[in-house]
Design an enzyme around this catalytic site. Structure first.
Site, PDB file in Angstrom:
ATOM      1  N   GLY A 238       0.763  -1.243   0.000  1.00 25.73           N
ATOM      2  CA  GLY A 238       0.000   0.000   0.000  1.00 25.73           C
ATOM      3  C   GLY A 238       0.793   1.291   0.000  1.00 25.73           C
ATOM      4  O   GLY A 238       0.195   2.381  -0.059  1.00 25.73           O
ATOM      5  N   PRO A 288       4.716  -4.912  -0.785  1.00 24.91           N
ATOM      6  CA  PRO A 288       4.543  -3.753  -1.655  1.00 24.91           C
ATOM      7  C   PRO A 288       4.417  -4.166  -3.119  1.00 24.91           C
ATOM      8  O   PRO A 288       5.110  -5.079  -3.565  1.00 24.91           O
ATOM      9  CB  PRO A 288       5.840  -2.962  -1.448  1.00 24.91           C
ATOM     10  CG  PRO A 288       6.850  -4.010  -1.111  1.00 24.91           C
ATOM     11  CD  PRO A 288       6.106  -5.101  -0.366  1.00 24.91           C
ATOM     12  N   CYS A 356     -13.888   2.941 -28.636  1.00 22.81           N
ATOM     13  CA  CYS A 356     -15.224   3.523 -28.722  1.00 22.81           C
ATOM     14  C   CYS A 356     -15.926   3.536 -27.367  1.00 22.81           C
ATOM     15  O   CYS A 356     -16.870   2.781 -27.120  1.00 22.81           O
ATOM     16  CB  CYS A 356     -16.049   2.750 -29.736  1.00 22.81           C
ATOM     17  SG  CYS A 356     -15.262   2.813 -31.340  1.00 22.81           S
ATOM     18  N   GLU A 357     -15.418   4.355 -26.471  1.00 26.08           N
ATOM     19  CA  GLU A 357     -15.980   4.546 -25.118  1.00 26.08           C
ATOM     20  C   GLU A 357     -15.620   5.964 -24.729  1.00 26.08           C
ATOM     21  O   GLU A 357     -14.465   6.367 -24.905  1.00 26.08           O
ATOM     22  CB  GLU A 357     -15.277   3.635 -24.085  1.00 26.08           C
ATOM     23  CG  GLU A 357     -15.460   2.167 -24.257  1.00 26.08           C
ATOM     24  CD  GLU A 357     -16.772   1.645 -23.696  1.00 26.08           C
ATOM     25  OE1 GLU A 357     -17.470   2.397 -22.990  1.00 26.08           O
ATOM     26  OE2 GLU A 357     -17.096   0.488 -24.002  1.00 26.08           O
TER      27      GLU A 357
HETATM   28  C1  LIG Z   1      -2.777  -5.518  -3.822  1.00 29.08           C
HETATM   29  C2  LIG Z   1      -2.204  -6.057  -2.585  1.00 29.08           C
HETATM   30  C3  LIG Z   1      -0.934  -5.667  -2.179  1.00 29.08           C
HETATM   31  C4  LIG Z   1      -0.117  -4.642  -2.924  1.00 29.08           C
HETATM   32  O1  LIG Z   1      -0.701  -3.370  -2.903  1.00 29.08           O
HETATM   33  P1  LIG Z   1       0.123  -2.087  -3.380  1.00 29.08           P
HETATM   34  O2  LIG Z   1      -0.771  -0.962  -3.097  1.00 29.08           O
HETATM   35  O3  LIG Z   1       0.373  -2.260  -4.847  1.00 29.08           O
HETATM   36  O4  LIG Z   1       1.380  -2.046  -2.593  1.00 29.08           O
HETATM   37  C5  LIG Z   1      -0.420  -6.245  -1.042  1.00 29.08           C
HETATM   38  N1  LIG Z   1      -1.104  -7.160  -0.314  1.00 29.08           N
HETATM   39  C6  LIG Z   1      -2.341  -7.555  -0.683  1.00 29.08           C
HETATM   40  C7  LIG Z   1      -3.045  -8.562   0.128  1.00 29.08           C
HETATM   41  C8  LIG Z   1      -2.933  -7.028  -1.828  1.00 29.08           C
HETATM   42  O5  LIG Z   1      -4.164  -7.415  -2.169  1.00 29.08           O
END
Ligand SMILES: *Cc1c(COP(=O)(O)O)cnc(C)c1O
Length: 432
Positions: A238, A288, A356-357
């Site tokens: 995240g 990540p 075409c959107e």
């Molecule tokens: C998508 C996801 C991630 C990675 O998310 P990022 O925002 O790209 O770092 C990590 N763990 C889980 C469980 C996810 O679903």
């Protein structure tokens, strides 16, 4: 920081001018910088050095084999969400023993595949899933390593389509229910309780939600370690990246400006979390995706037409929402810069694709210098959730992908031949 910058008026990836890549490989074209991939991994990995940790790259962000190999060579583990992703990791030479398997809908076949490959852990998202994993493991005569995904009910304040850590989402098991779930899971003979996991959302640009979630879950992790002997705490992925200003962030000087303080860096992330995690004495996993690849890739496209209607200027390019869906899907912003610097007054333009959107756009009312047919434009920060979300909508072949190392460029995905798009289609018997 990344490796896309102007040298003598021409946009380069590391030491290669983008124009020379498009002359050779055509457009639309994804271009990745290997050095940027490596640096992002190493910055995060070294910021976490005080902890016993493993960075598991979430390959759903970009699963190109060459990208996976780059991270495997750096010692990364992988966070998977399907059996297909596990097979990809193995095809790229990654170690299944460093893989965690996430997702709310794992099939029996996927669970069996992962058990046979010997993955490090399943991150389970429900009790029915724990029972299913236990049953499949029993069938194979093994014990399955599992962690449960806890939903800490912390709002990450990110886009609705990428927030996952509140009780409004389908992900994980509610914080309050976790101790009882582990107590019941401990009675399932073919499970080995190995960890606890969370993931609160994506593109987080402040550290506060991470800190709140870790503060909330850390005592629970300690308790589970005491009761059930779990060995790791995965704090998920995240970490957000710079989408705006993307080009400027290639310059180390930009990172000393006040604007840069809005960006979450590995240093800020580690500074907030290491002291909370270290006393647990557990192994820490990170997952990540975007952070490792987002700024390391661009999508290069050719201007096909410049169309003026009433008060609007449409720049119609040869890439489309099927190549990069983020603007249409997440209202995402991608900085757009010409491959060769252009002079002249910037005017607001809508940059759109041929599909075409009316959702097929990359930017609206974006000030752009006077571009003309035949110019090349680069959409920056397109390395994450770009090519992996590509489709063949409008029977458009998937673009080629290039990995750059210094002055070398390797084709890491060939442009899809158009007849490959329908190669698995058949006429029904009565039509032949
Ligand atoms: C998508 C996801 C991630 C990675 O998310 P990022 O925002 O790209 O770092 C990590 N763990 C889980 C469980 C996810 O679903």
């Amino acid at each position: 920081m990344h490796e896309f910058r102007y040298v003598a008026g021409r946009l380069h990836c590391e030491r290669i001018p983008i124009e020379s890549l498009v002359r050779r490989h055509g457009t639309p074209l994804y271009v990745y910088s290997e050095r940027t991939l490596r640096e992002h991994f190493q910055r995060l990995d070294s910021a976490l050095a005080p902890l016993d940790h493993l960075v598991c790259y979430a390959l759903k962000a970009n699963s190109n084999l060459a990208v996976l190999r780059t991270f495997a060579d750096l010692g990364a583990g992988f966070d998977l969400v399907s059996g297909g992703e596990l097979q990809r990791v193995m095809a790229a030479g990654g170690d299944p023993g460093r893989c965690v398997f996430a997702g709310v809908g794992k099939s029996e076949a996927e669970i069996a595949l992962a058990l046979r490959a010997g993955i490090y852990c399943f991150n389970a998202e429900s009790e029915p899933e724990l029972h299913r994993i236990n049953r499949v493991a029993a069938g194979l005569g093994v014990r399955a390593p599992v962690a449960v995904r806890v939903n800490p009910n912390v709002d990450a304040h990110t886009h609705a389509k990428i927030t996952t850590g509140t009780y409004e989402n389908k992900f994980g098991i509610a914080f309050e229910e976790i101790p009882a779930v582990y107590a019941r899971a401990a009675k399932l003979k073919h499970l080995q309780l190995r960890g606890i996991q969370m993931h609160i959302g994506s593109q987080l640009t402040e550290v506060k939600p991470f800190r709140l979630a870790v503060e909330r879950v850390a005592p629970l992790a300690r308790d589970l370690a005491n009761r059930h002997g779990i060995e790791f705490f995965s704090i998920g992925g995240g970490i957000g990246i710079v989408y705006q200003p993307a080009l400027a962030s290639a310059d180390p000087k930009w990172w000393r400006t006040p604007a840069a303080r809005q960006i979450l860096t590995p240093a800020t992330y580690a500074a907030a979390l290491v002291s909370l995690l270290q006393p647990l004495g557990l192994r820490v996993l990170l997952e990540p995706g975007r952070f490792l690849v987002g700024n390391a890739g661009i999508l290069v496209t050719r201007v096909e037409y410049v169309k003026r209607t009433g008060r609007k200027t449409f720049v119609i390019v040869d890439a489309a929402m099927n190549d990069l869906i983020r603007p249409a899907f997440y209202d995402a912003y991608h900085e757009i810069v010409p491959a060769r610097k252009l002079t002249g007054k910037a005017r607001p333009c809508d940059v759109v694709g041929p599909v075409c959107e009316s959702g097929d756009y990359f930017a609206k009312d974006r000030p752009l210098p006077p571009v003309k047919e035949g110019d090349y434009l680069a959409l920056l920060s397109a390395g994450a959730y770009g090519s992996v979300m590509g489709s063949n909508y409008n029977t458009r072949p998937l673009p080629a992908e290039i990995l750059v190392r210094g002055a070398k460029a390797g084709v890491v995905r060939e442009r899809q031949p158009v007849d490959a798009i329908w190669s698995h289609e058949r006429l029904a018997a009565w039509q032949r």
